[in-house]
Structures are given as structure tokens and as C-alpha cells.
Write a protein that holds these residues in place. Structure first.
Motif: not given
Length: 110
Positions: A16-17, A33, A53-57, A61-62, A64, A69
């Protein structure tokens, strides 16, 4: 026929990075992921910023900057402000264990 380029090892990808790599001049964000590795164009379709540079969920990917997303499987945005998808690329894993090579294709040969 797709041309695959080795860009990382599995050990280099934290769960998740996102990790930004360059594949034949194309900026790509690699994401590991849920036991899979995805490759998505690293530039947000709404604003010219790096998705890595965003986040994963939840396999997305979102961005930033504005919070759009993108689905890692399809590149489709899940909400505003982005309305256009970003390209996704096929990934192959060669080898076993943490030293397995991650290969990405951003081109098609006829």
C-alpha cells in the motif's frame, strides 16, 4: 506484442505504498496491494501532479492535491474533480520470493 521492462523487485515494494518508476520515459506508479502488483500512470488526469505521492486504499490511489481516487485495475476516477481515467499497464512477476522481478509494459508492438 507487449514489451516488458524490469523496474523493481518485489522486496522494493511496500504494501500500500506507491513507488514511482520510469518505464521507457513514462512515469509509472507501482503499487503492491492485496497480494497483487499494479502499474498506473503516475500523473493525475485532473492536475499535473504525481499520484505516487498519494495514499492507497481499497485498490485505489488517491491524488494528494485534490483528492481524486483512481482504480488501480482500470484507471477510472471514482469521483470529482477528476473525470478522465489514467492509463494502467500490464505487470508480470518473474521469479519467486522477495527477489522476484517486477516487469511493466507501457508499449504495444504490432
Amino acid at each position: 506484442m507487449s514489451v516488458y521492462v524490469a523496474v523493481a523487485s518485489l522486496a522494493e515494494l511496500e504494501e500500500d505504498t506507491p513507488k514511482r518508476v520510469d518505464v521507457d520515459g513514462t512515469p509509472v506508479s507501482l503499487v503492491r496491494t492485496g497480494g497483487e502488483v499494479f502499474a498506473i500512470n503516475d500523473i493525475c488526469s485532473h492536475a499535473n501532479v504525481s499520484l505516487s505521492e498519494g495514499e492507497v486504499e481499497d485498490c485505489a490511489i488517491e491524488c494528494w492535491l485534490h483528492g481524486s481516487s483512481f482504480d488501480l485495475r482500470t484507471g477510472r476516477p471514482s469521483g470529482l474533480p477528476a473525470t478522465r481515467p489514467v492509463p494502467v499497464y500490464p505487470v508480470k512477476i518473474e521469479g519467486d520470493g522477495p527477489d522476484a522481478a517486477v516487469l511493466v509494459s507501457v508499449t504495444q508492438e504490432s
